[in-house]
Design an enzyme around this catalytic site. Structure first.
Site, short mmCIF file in Angstrom:
data_model
loop_
_atom_site.label_atom_id
_atom_site.label_comp_id
_atom_site.label_asym_id
_atom_site.label_seq_id
_atom_site.Cartn_x
_atom_site.Cartn_y
_atom_site.Cartn_z
N GLU A 81 -6.78 -6.29 9.18
CA GLU A 81 -6.28 -5.82 7.88
C GLU A 81 -6.17 -6.99 6.91
O GLU A 81 -5.85 -8.13 7.28
CB GLU A 81 -4.94 -5.08 8.03
CG GLU A 81 -4.65 -4.23 6.79
CD GLU A 81 -3.51 -3.23 6.96
OE1 GLU A 81 -2.83 -3.24 7.99
OE2 GLU A 81 -3.31 -2.42 6.02
N HIS A 128 0.82 -1.22 0.00
CA HIS A 128 0.00 0.00 0.00
C HIS A 128 0.85 1.28 0.00
O HIS A 128 0.70 2.17 0.82
CB HIS A 128 -1.11 0.00 1.05
CG HIS A 128 -0.71 -0.23 2.49
ND1 HIS A 128 0.31 0.42 3.10
CD2 HIS A 128 -1.26 -1.03 3.43
CE1 HIS A 128 0.38 0.04 4.36
NE2 HIS A 128 -0.55 -0.85 4.58
N HIS A 140 -5.82 -9.55 13.78
CA HIS A 140 -5.87 -8.25 13.11
C HIS A 140 -6.78 -8.34 11.89
O HIS A 140 -6.73 -9.33 11.15
CB HIS A 140 -4.44 -7.89 12.70
CG HIS A 140 -4.24 -6.56 12.06
ND1 HIS A 140 -5.08 -5.49 12.23
CD2 HIS A 140 -3.24 -6.12 11.23
CE1 HIS A 140 -4.62 -4.46 11.54
NE2 HIS A 140 -3.52 -4.82 10.92
N HIS A 182 -1.19 -1.79 14.76
CA HIS A 182 -1.32 -0.42 14.39
C HIS A 182 -2.76 -0.04 14.02
O HIS A 182 -3.00 1.05 13.51
CB HIS A 182 -0.38 -0.11 13.22
CG HIS A 182 -0.74 -0.86 11.96
ND1 HIS A 182 -0.93 -0.24 10.76
CD2 HIS A 182 -1.00 -2.15 11.73
CE1 HIS A 182 -1.24 -1.13 9.83
NE2 HIS A 182 -1.29 -2.29 10.40
N TYR A 226 10.53 -0.98 8.42
CA TYR A 226 9.13 -1.37 8.68
C TYR A 226 8.55 -0.50 9.80
O TYR A 226 7.45 0.05 9.68
CB TYR A 226 9.13 -2.85 9.08
CG TYR A 226 7.80 -3.47 9.38
CD1 TYR A 226 7.14 -4.24 8.43
CD2 TYR A 226 7.21 -3.34 10.64
CE1 TYR A 226 5.94 -4.85 8.73
CE2 TYR A 226 6.01 -3.93 10.94
CZ TYR A 226 5.38 -4.70 9.98
OH TYR A 226 4.18 -5.30 10.27
N ASP A 267 1.48 -7.63 13.50
CA ASP A 267 2.30 -6.70 12.72
C ASP A 267 3.55 -6.21 13.47
O ASP A 267 4.58 -5.94 12.85
CB ASP A 267 1.46 -5.48 12.31
CG ASP A 267 0.62 -5.75 11.07
OD1 ASP A 267 1.00 -6.58 10.24
OD2 ASP A 267 -0.43 -5.10 10.93
FE1 FEO Z 1 -1.79 -4.22 9.50
FE2 FEO Z 1 0.18 -6.67 8.16
O1 FEO Z 1 -1.37 -5.63 8.40
#
Ligand code: FEO
Length: 400
Positions: free
Chosen positions: A84, A28, A82, A152, A197, A171
């Site tokens: 995401e 992203h 998570h 996050h 990262y 993450d």
């Molecule tokens: Fe917040 Fe690896 O996704």
């Protein structure tokens, strides 16, 4: 299906069953020149537990990998740390294969999964919401959940395997590296990848990170292994990545100046180089970043640990150059701490770039230092001397 990577037993009965995304070059917007992984883990006990899933496009590869250990239909529990998509978008496919499994997530995790997968039949999924300290017995083992709010996302959670002292950190503590190696001691420069990262994913949440590290410390967990959802697993003194997070989150700064710029016909670049020469002459390290010739993820990593930077843009269409606009939008969102910034740039007639750059960073905690330097058309000798003097001052500020 061509799936050369075998599942890997990282502790007795605990397997890495994730996938390697060798071709990932853009996460992203975050450039990932070394690719990446989406890590999922399978715990084989009286109950079979899957910790996280992977990107939807890799769902069948993960399921095939699981099938080399157990029948995927026999998965009893899924821990969704998570929401995401890189960790949850394979969940609908897993639920097709193991429709009776129970999903453990935070309250916000459950809400988020319901919102994402409303069209995938998630209203029929069996959820149990958990919070910090809640435990799940899988037979001979116990999983403890630890909420990690804003590490996050609001829903983020970590899971600790008590008998094996493994923290499945999701993450946090990740790195974007595609590698056939699974452990930190098998890969060079892993700490640098972890820093890139952190800078690009976690920098906005430094206060939360410090608080979370404190919470984990108070829980008194013995952590022998940290198994994140991206990159390699920390088994060689995992405390070193915890300490690195504490350092990065504290905003520790190096005595260095970054000169970040773009240029149309070379005038702003001449100014940038003269500023850099001034910084060098002051005895401080300096790094130049041309915005169209550098990877912004690396730039942000450099910026994370440096206190002082100069931003240079020519004026184009009465405003800042478009790359600088994009960069400042990205930078502002990352909310870097303890930064001092100065501005410079060339213009042809109306100007406007410096005004827009300052406007873009208004209402941030970044402190503007020294008067901006503007040059009409092409810098003369005295203009370049002014730039050099600015560089000397910035170098001195970085060391003060
Ligand atoms: Fe917040 Fe690896 O996704």
């Amino acid at each position: 299906m061509d799936t050369p990577e075998e599942p890997l037993e990282i502790a007795e009965g605990v397997y890495w069953v994730g996938v390697i995304d060798w071709n990932l070059r853009d996460f992203h917007g975050y450039e990932t020149p070394r690719g990446g992984t989406y890590n999922a883990y399978l715990i084989v006990d009286e109950k079979i537990t899957l910790i996280d899933t992977v990107k939807a496009s890799f769902a069948d590869e993960m399921i095939e990998r699981i099938s080399r250990i157990v029948d995927p239909a026999k998965i009893d529990y899924i821990v969704a740390n998570h929401v995401e998509m890189d960790h949850s978008s394979a969940l609908p496919r897993v639920m097709e294969v193991a429709p009776n499994s129970k999903i453990f997530a935070t309250e916000r995790g459950k809400t988020g999964l319901n919102e994402y997968y409303a069209e995938s039949g998630c209203s029929g999924w069996n959820f149990e919401t958990v919070k910090t300290g809640d435990e799940l017995n899988t037979g001979k083992r116990t999983l403890m959940f630890i909420e990690a709010v804003m590490l996050h996302w609001p829903d983020s959670m970590q899971t600790y395997l008590k008998e094996d002292n493994i923290l499945f950190s999701n993450d946090a503590f990740g790195q974007h590296i595609a590698t056939s190696r699974r452990f930190d001691d098998q890969v060079e420069d892993v700490m640098e990848d972890a820093a890139i990262y952190f800078a690009n994913i976690l920098m906005p949440f430094t206060s939360r990170i410090l608080k979370h590290l404190e919470t984990v410390g108070k829980l008194g967990l013995q952590i022998d292994m940290i198994a994140p959802s991206h990159g390699v697993i920390w088994r060689n003194d995992p405390q070193r990545i915890i300490d690195a997070y504490a350092k990065w989150a504290s905003g520790t700064s190096e005595q260095k100046v970054l000169v970040i710029y773009d240029t149309m016909w070379g005038s702003t670049e001449m100014m940038a180089k003269a500023i850099a020469e001034g910084v060098r002459a002051s005895g401080t390290e300096v790094v130049l970043f041309h915005l169209r010739k550098n990877d912004w993820s690396m730039l942000i990593r450099e910026l994370m640990e440096c206190r002082v930077f100069a931003l240079g843009s020519p004026t184009m269409h009465n405003g800042m150059f478009f790359t600088m606009g994009g960069f400042l939008t990205y930078l502002k969102g990352l909310r870097p701490k303890d930064k001092k910034v100065s501005f410079f740039g060339s213009y042809g007639w109306g100007g406007g770039a410096i005004r827009q750059m300052k406007e873009a960073l208004k209402n941030t905690k970044m402190e503007f230092v020294e008067d901006p330097l503007k040059v009409k058309f092409r810098p003369e000798k005295e203009d370049l001397e002014d730039c050099r003097l600015l560089g000397i001052k910035l170098g001195e500020i970085a060391r003060s």
